[in-house]
Write an enzyme that holds these catalytic residues in place. Structure first.
Site, PDB file in Angstrom:
ATOM      1  N   ASP A  44     -33.890  51.201  90.454  1.00  0.00           N
ATOM      2  CA  ASP A  44     -35.023  51.920  91.050  1.00  0.00           C
ATOM      3  C   ASP A  44     -34.528  53.186  91.759  1.00  0.00           C
ATOM      4  O   ASP A  44     -35.328  53.964  92.279  1.00  0.00           O
ATOM      5  CB  ASP A  44     -35.874  51.025  91.957  1.00  0.00           C
ATOM      6  CG  ASP A  44     -35.106  50.419  93.107  1.00  0.00           C
ATOM      7  OD1 ASP A  44     -33.883  50.636  93.185  1.00  0.00           O
ATOM      8  OD2 ASP A  44     -35.725  49.723  93.938  1.00  0.00           O
ATOM      9  N   SER A  45     -33.211  53.424  91.706  1.00  0.00           N
ATOM     10  CA  SER A  45     -32.672  54.726  92.129  1.00  0.00           C
ATOM     11  C   SER A  45     -33.316  55.834  91.305  1.00  0.00           C
ATOM     12  O   SER A  45     -33.262  57.005  91.687  1.00  0.00           O
ATOM     13  CB  SER A  45     -31.148  54.758  91.965  1.00  0.00           C
ATOM     14  OG  SER A  45     -30.774  54.363  90.658  1.00  0.00           O
ATOM     15  N   ASP A  83     -34.299  46.703  87.917  1.00  0.00           N
ATOM     16  CA  ASP A  83     -34.670  46.447  89.313  1.00  0.00           C
ATOM     17  C   ASP A  83     -36.143  46.100  89.430  1.00  0.00           C
ATOM     18  O   ASP A  83     -36.998  46.805  88.869  1.00  0.00           O
ATOM     19  CB  ASP A  83     -34.436  47.719  90.152  1.00  0.00           C
ATOM     20  CG  ASP A  83     -33.067  47.739  90.805  1.00  0.00           C
ATOM     21  OD1 ASP A  83     -32.498  46.660  91.052  1.00  0.00           O
ATOM     22  OD2 ASP A  83     -32.576  48.854  91.066  1.00  0.00           O
ATOM     23  N   LYS A 112     -33.062  42.532  88.688  1.00  0.00           N
ATOM     24  CA  LYS A 112     -32.233  42.561  89.901  1.00  0.00           C
ATOM     25  C   LYS A 112     -33.148  42.592  91.117  1.00  0.00           C
ATOM     26  O   LYS A 112     -34.139  43.330  91.136  1.00  0.00           O
ATOM     27  CB  LYS A 112     -31.297  43.773  89.893  1.00  0.00           C
ATOM     28  CG  LYS A 112     -30.452  43.874  91.166  1.00  0.00           C
ATOM     29  CD  LYS A 112     -29.266  44.804  91.019  1.00  0.00           C
ATOM     30  CE  LYS A 112     -29.576  46.274  91.098  1.00  0.00           C
ATOM     31  NZ  LYS A 112     -30.178  46.706  92.373  1.00  0.00           N
ATOM     32  N   GLU A 114     -33.102  42.643  95.527  1.00  0.00           N
ATOM     33  CA  GLU A 114     -32.264  42.953  96.682  1.00  0.00           C
ATOM     34  C   GLU A 114     -32.437  41.906  97.777  1.00  0.00           C
ATOM     35  O   GLU A 114     -33.554  41.472  98.054  1.00  0.00           O
ATOM     36  CB  GLU A 114     -32.641  44.333  97.244  1.00  0.00           C
ATOM     37  CG  GLU A 114     -32.354  45.467  96.278  1.00  0.00           C
ATOM     38  CD  GLU A 114     -32.646  46.841  96.871  1.00  0.00           C
ATOM     39  OE1 GLU A 114     -32.996  46.921  98.074  1.00  0.00           O
ATOM     40  OE2 GLU A 114     -32.533  47.821  96.119  1.00  0.00           O
ATOM     41  N   GLU A 180     -23.045  46.576  97.521  1.00  0.00           N
ATOM     42  CA  GLU A 180     -23.132  48.026  97.735  1.00  0.00           C
ATOM     43  C   GLU A 180     -22.737  48.375  99.163  1.00  0.00           C
ATOM     44  O   GLU A 180     -23.222  47.754 100.133  1.00  0.00           O
ATOM     45  CB  GLU A 180     -24.578  48.512  97.448  1.00  0.00           C
ATOM     46  CG  GLU A 180     -24.719  50.014  97.654  1.00  0.00           C
ATOM     47  CD  GLU A 180     -25.997  50.613  97.064  1.00  0.00           C
ATOM     48  OE1 GLU A 180     -26.808  49.862  96.464  1.00  0.00           O
ATOM     49  OE2 GLU A 180     -26.175  51.837  97.204  1.00  0.00           O
TER      50      GLU A 180
END
Ligand code: KIV
Length: 279
Positions: A44-45, A83, A112, A114, A180
Site C-alpha cells: 500500500d506504499s 497489502d 499482508k 500490519e 521494518e
C-alpha cells in the site's frame, strides 16, 4: 508455476536469501520477474510512491485490487503478496471480505497485514480459511500517526514485545513476517527464533530476505530512505529520454517516415476530390 509459500520456507531452510520487491503495475511486475524476483509485494506504499499521498492511509481496497490484478496479469512465476489497506481488517468479517476480494479478483497468492495484538486472531482466522498471510512488525506505516516514522523497538521492553509478537503471528499461521525499521541485532534474533522467513526493510542483514520499494532502488525520486540503495538512476534516465523526445518533436526530427504510414498519391487525390465535391 508460481513461487509458493512452501518455496519461501524451503529457501529459509537452505539459507538462500529471499529478494522481494514491490510492484504496482504490469511493466514493473514483468521487469522484476524477468530480473529474478521470486516474490512481489503490491504494497500500500503505492498510495505514496504512485499516487502521491503523504501516507498509506487513503489507499482503498478498490485501488489495491486494481494494482494487484495488473501485477498478477503481467507475471507468471512470482508469488504476489498484497497489502490489505488501513482498517479493512479491523475485525474478522471485514478481514475475510477484504482478503476474499483480493484473492478472488486479483489472483494474488497471499495478503499482508500490519501489526500483532488484536491482529493475531484475524491472522489465525484467515489462515484457517486458507488465505496465506504475511505479517508486518516494527514500523507499521498504517500506524504512522501513532508510532512515528522512526526505528522501532530500540528499548529492551519494546524489543521483547516484538519478539513475542513475531512468535504469536507465527503460531497464528503467518507464513512470513516483514520486519521494518528495527535494529539489526533484534531482527537477527527474531529470525533465529522463527521457523518462518523474516523479510527485512531497514532491519539489517540478519533477516531471511529483504523487501524494498521499486521507486527507491531505481532512483525514481530525488531522495530515497536511508535503508534503501539506489541500484539505478532510472529517474534521471527517464528525464533525459523525455527531454530528448520534447526536443525531437520541437525540431521536427520526430516522427520520421519510419514512424509513419504511407498511402498512394492516387488514394489521397481521390479523397481530396471527394472532399472538394462535398463543398
Ligand atoms: O507497502 C509496502 O510497500 C510495504 C513494504 C515497505 C514492506 O509494506
Amino acid at each position: 508455476m508460481r513461487t509458493t509459500i512452501a518455496d519461501l520456507s524451503a529457501m529459509k531452510t537452505r539459507g538462500e536469501r529471499i529478494a522481494m520487491l514491490t510492484a504496482y503495475d504490469a511493466p514493473s511486475a514483468a521487469l522484476a520477474e524477468r530480473a529474478g524476483v521470486p516474490a512481489l509485494l503490491v504494497g500500500d506504499s503505492l498510495g505514496m510512491v504512485v499516487h502521491g499521498f503523504e501516507t498509506t492511509l487513503p489507499v482503498t481496497l478498490d485501488l489495491m485490487v486494481a494494482h494487484a490484478a495488473a501485477v498478477t496479469r503481467a507475471s507468471e512465476k512470482a508469488l504476489v503478496v498484497v497489502d490489505l489497506p488501513f482498517l479493512t481488517y479491523a475485525d474478522i468479517p471485514s478481514a475475510v471480505a477484504a482478503a476474499g476480494r483480493v484473492m478472488r479478483e486479483t489472483g494474488a497468492g497471499a495478503v499482508k497485514l500490519e501489526g500483532a495484538g488484536e491482529i493475531v486472531h484475524i491472522v489465525e482466522r484467515l489462515t484457517a480459511l486458507g488465505v496465506p498471510v504475511m505479517g508486518h512488525l516494527g514500523y507499521t506505516p498504517q500506524s504512522t500517526h501513532q508510532i512515528g516514522l522512526k526505528v522501532q523497538a530500540r528499548g529492551g521492553e519494546a524489543a521483547r514485545r516484538l519478539i513475542e509478537d513475531a512468535l504469536a503471528l507465527q503460531a497464528a499461521g503467518a507464513f512470513a513476517i516483514v520486519l521494518e525499521l528495527v535494529p539489526a541485532a533484534l531482527a537477527a534474533e527474531v529470525t533465529k527464533r522463527l521457523s518462518i522467513p523474516t523479510i527485512g526493510i531497514g532491519a539489517g542483514i540478519g533477516c531471511d530476505g529483504e523487501v524494498q520499494v521499486w521507486h527507491d532502488i531505481l532512483g525514481l525520486y530525488p531522495t530515497a530512505p536511508r535503508h534503501a540503495r539506489r541500484f539505478g538512476e532510472v529517474g534521471a534516465a527517464i528525464e533525459a529520454a523525455v527531454s530528448d523526445y520534447v526536443k525531437a518533436v520541437q525540431a521536427r526530427e520526430f516522427p520520421t517516415d519510419a514512424n509513419s504510414s504511407k498511402m498512394t498519391p492516387e488514394a489521397l487525390a481521390e479523397a481530396l476530390a471527394f472532399d472538394s465535391a462535398a463543398e
